[in-house]
Design a protein around this motif. Sequence first.
Motif, PDB file in Angstrom:
ATOM      1  N   LYS A 117      32.794  11.617  60.860  1.00  0.00           N
ATOM      2  CA  LYS A 117      32.219  10.321  60.473  1.00  0.00           C
ATOM      3  C   LYS A 117      33.220   9.517  59.662  1.00  0.00           C
ATOM      4  O   LYS A 117      33.921  10.072  58.797  1.00  0.00           O
ATOM      5  N   PRO A 118      33.292   8.225  59.977  1.00  0.00           N
ATOM      6  CA  PRO A 118      32.456   7.452  60.903  1.00  0.00           C
ATOM      7  C   PRO A 118      33.089   7.252  62.277  1.00  0.00           C
ATOM      8  O   PRO A 118      32.815   6.237  62.932  1.00  0.00           O
TER       9      PRO A 118
ATOM     10  N   SER B 159      34.729   3.877  66.750  1.00  0.00           N
ATOM     11  CA  SER B 159      33.697   3.888  65.703  1.00  0.00           C
ATOM     12  C   SER B 159      32.396   4.436  66.271  1.00  0.00           C
ATOM     13  O   SER B 159      32.070   4.243  67.447  1.00  0.00           O
TER      14      SER B 159
ATOM     15  N   ARG C  66      29.586   3.402  65.243  1.00  0.00           N
ATOM     16  CA  ARG C  66      28.620   2.333  65.067  1.00  0.00           C
ATOM     17  C   ARG C  66      28.667   1.407  66.272  1.00  0.00           C
ATOM     18  O   ARG C  66      29.744   0.990  66.692  1.00  0.00           O
TER      19      ARG C  66
ATOM     20  N   GLU D  88      32.351  -6.577  59.659  1.00  0.00           N
ATOM     21  CA  GLU D  88      31.258  -5.633  59.892  1.00  0.00           C
ATOM     22  C   GLU D  88      31.751  -4.201  59.785  1.00  0.00           C
ATOM     23  O   GLU D  88      31.085  -3.344  59.195  1.00  0.00           O
ATOM     24  N   GLU D  89      32.917  -3.916  60.342  1.00  0.00           N
ATOM     25  CA  GLU D  89      33.467  -2.573  60.248  1.00  0.00           C
ATOM     26  C   GLU D  89      33.835  -2.243  58.804  1.00  0.00           C
ATOM     27  O   GLU D  89      33.665  -1.104  58.341  1.00  0.00           O
TER      28      GLU D  89
ATOM     29  N   SER E 107      30.668  -1.294  56.987  1.00  0.00           N
ATOM     30  CA  SER E 107      30.216   0.062  57.326  1.00  0.00           C
ATOM     31  C   SER E 107      31.045   1.118  56.608  1.00  0.00           C
ATOM     32  O   SER E 107      30.539   2.174  56.228  1.00  0.00           O
TER      33      SER E 107
ATOM     34  N   CYS F 251      32.337   0.754  53.669  1.00  0.00           N
ATOM     35  CA  CYS F 251      31.995   0.742  52.242  1.00  0.00           C
ATOM     36  C   CYS F 251      30.941   1.800  51.914  1.00  0.00           C
ATOM     37  O   CYS F 251      30.897   2.320  50.794  1.00  0.00           O
ATOM     38  N   LYS F 252      30.101   2.110  52.875  1.00  0.00           N
ATOM     39  CA  LYS F 252      29.070   3.125  52.654  1.00  0.00           C
ATOM     40  C   LYS F 252      29.662   4.520  52.515  1.00  0.00           C
ATOM     41  O   LYS F 252      28.976   5.448  52.077  1.00  0.00           O
TER      42      LYS F 252
ATOM     43  N   GLU G  51      31.553  -4.488  48.650  1.00  0.00           N
ATOM     44  CA  GLU G  51      30.582  -5.002  49.619  1.00  0.00           C
ATOM     45  C   GLU G  51      30.256  -6.463  49.346  1.00  0.00           C
ATOM     46  O   GLU G  51      30.168  -7.277  50.268  1.00  0.00           O
TER      47      GLU G  51
END
Length: 983
Positions: free
Chosen positions: A235-236, A250, A252, A306-307, A310, A312-313, A327
């Motif tokens: 991940k990710p 990715s 996602r 957007e990537e 994602s 940042c999580k 973020e």
Amino acid sequence: MVHSAYDSFELLTNSPSKIESIESYASKILLGCTDGSLLVYAPASEEMRNETYTLERNLKGFARRPVVSMLVVESRELLLSLSESIAFHKLSTFQTIAVITKAKGANAFCWDEQRGLLCFARQKRVCIFRHDGGRGFVEMKDFGVPDVVKSMSWCGVNICLGIRKEYVILNATNGAISEVFTSGRIAPPLVVSLPSGELLLGKENIGVIVDQNGKLRPDGRICWSEAPSEVVIQKPYALALLPRFVEIRSLRAPYPLIQTIVFRNICHLRQSHNSVIIALENSVHGLFPVPVGAQIVQLTAAGNFEEALSLCKLLPPEDSNLRAAKEGSIHIRYAHYLFDNDSYEESMEHFLASQVDITHVLSLYTSIILPKTTIVHDPDKLDIFGDAMPLSRGSSAMSDDMEPSPELDDNAELESKKMSHNMLMALIKYLQKKRPSIIEKATAEVTEEVVFDAVGNNFASNNSNRFKKINKGRGSAPVSSGAREMASVLDTALLQALLLTGQPSMAENLLRGLNYCDLKICEEILQEGSYHVALVELYKCNSMHREALELIDKLVKESKSSQSKIVHRFNPEAIIEYLKPLCETDPTLALEYSMLVLESCPTQTIQLFLSGNIPADMVNLYLKQHAPNLQATYLELVLSTNEDAVSGTLQNEMVHIYLSEVLDWHADLSSQHQWDEKVYSPKRKKLLSALESISGYNPETLLKLLPSDALYEERAILFGKMNQHELALSLYVHKLHVPELALSYCDHVYDSTHKPSVKSPSNIYLMLLQIYLNPRRTTVNYEKKISNILSPQSKSLRRVASKSLSRTRSRGSRKIAAIEIAEDTKTSLTSDSGRSDADMDEFIEEGSTSIMLDEALDLLSRRWDRINGAQALKLLPKETKLQNLLPFLGPLVRKSSEMYRNCSIVRSLRQSENLQVKDELYSKRKEVIKISGDNMCSLCNKKIGTSVFAVYPNGKTLVHFVCFRDSQSMKAVAKGSPCKNAF
């Protein structure tokens, strides 16, 4: 968009044998070779890093044949190897613990870590073994499958198998097989378990994501450049082993390409703890992840927001502040990017997620006017990376405290943009989502301030530099410059956006609820746009009721001549609707502005007074001054609603109003010589009804105002209110000549006095009978009694009052004033007992001295049961014929006889009961009680002996008489003790 997610580093080269399989354990790398040996490599440090590995051990003869696959089970300290068969080795020494002979010829296996289950495929069979915790394995299941298994993986309690032409789900309990979909024609089947519990199934160059039951996920399709032979999930990202390179995508959706790393002759791909290791024929490379922060910087700089969000999580939980800051900064950059590309709604969603101050967003809308106290935050200071892109800003045209923006080019470009409908709609949605939390904070601030004021807290005065003065029409109170100022900015901007998008109804709804709109700015905007309804609501929410009512009144007047639709929405009823809530909060203001519609909507206005719970005395005073013609109508409705709630003063006022109207009517008819005592106008009917039903007036005062030669029925009612029954009956009989009214009067008095709570006076019917039979004496008594009520000066007072009351209706207040003067001077009037015979004859008409025998006999026949017969017979003339008394004496005698018989029966029954009681007493007295020396007192437990004793009614309980007397006295004292109930 491609960025560097992994860095490649060569870990070892020149392997002694050709590498067939690879696995990692802690910081060590295990290589299974084609000659059956096991090579163990280790770095200089204890962690796997991008440094050269050295050969630590070379275990020749580890297996007889090439080691096809290996798997490390750290929780059980085991190493599984697939060669000629499946063997289990001790992880620390690589010593063989067990070999599953049934797995000879197996080509694939998978391990369930949680349950310790091993599943392997051999030819067209699938076997399941369970590790017993020691060195042994127990066979559990053996199932047949349609074809040779190429790839397999556990999925919950089931097993997903990739056979030659399709994928199937095998039930590990009963062996049931369910098909998923067909596999590719060229590439072999590939089953990969995902961290979420789902499965990634390969079909040519497409990776299809399914759940544990084989159901396809709608957006679960990863498109690789070529068909992969192996896939590793870290991940990710998902890393696929392709013939010429490693492709990183990715996880996602829509699974974009992240990076490609070129290698030649790649054999295997395996996940390690913190990296991915790649096995070539004689060398091993490691793919080490680039730090997440560095990847975020790359993605942000490249515009792949957007990537970056994602990623940042994936920041560590201990860096929560850094994560939130990153973020927020990315959301702001992304929002500006979307805003500049006309994606306004998506832009506002990212502004919302960034928790940026709303003034920063409003700076993009130069047509939105903000309050003067608002300071637009510099968006450049919100970026945490240092190389933030310059953001355009706008300033409020109403603000004098705003510093001019240095970026003139950006401002000019933003000023040149037109405020499109989509931009404003996106702003409205953004502000509506931000509003609840800001309004809640502002309300909490207000509550806190109220609490401080209630307890006398002087915190605000000691720290005045922390508070500012803000005037929102709600009073000038010290408030903090935080939540309420922000709420004022938000609501002011939201109102403007609603108006600019043509939604005045939504703006009105905003103003009707709790809001903090800036009064000055919103008032100017609403006036310029002629949004009258919204302007009224603005005044209303700021408690500017006078301005609102004056505006409505102005619009009502304009509606009579104007044809505008919006103006016609304002009618007199709009003022009434506005005044309804004011009746309870500010009754004085409600009464003041109700005069605007009192003439046009009298009924609705009076209903407003009644429903608004305004004190009746206050309303009556206002009507008396401004609309005396409606005073009676209001008092009638008040009395009909709740007579007990109306004071005696108002009741007296109402009767005086009715009387003044009747006196005017009498004066007009008398001047035309058309007065008739038996004519009842609506006004007179109201007066008679009020005199009978209302008890709050002073009858003596009203008697002085009545003319002496008219309105006898009113006079009779007043005499009745004064308990002057003889005078009232005399008027009914000798003036009105209506015996029925006299009889009704008697019935009313009789019914009201014959109640348990009322003491009955002398028989009223005998009084009426005496008036019938002795008119001359009745007249004399009438003159004597009335002389004590009406003084000689009353005639002059009546003439003055009549002269004043006979004027036009518009002077009603003067008529009531004359009545009040007469009432105030009633105590100063002296009585005159000597009236001439001529004056006495004024009350007796000619022919009225003869007795009214027929009326008297009719009274006796109709009310014989309410009249004392003996007294009535004494009043009758001696010459009265007995035949005429039969209707009276017949039922009277029958009733008397019946009462006599009933009394005789009751007397006989009582005598019989008395005899029975005496007989029982005698029988009780005959009982004998023997006293011996052994008899004891039941109270003191001593022998009775020769003492005086008492016997209880049961005939068995004996006590000393002294003990009995003492016990009775003690009970009496206990019952009368005031402290008994206290315990």
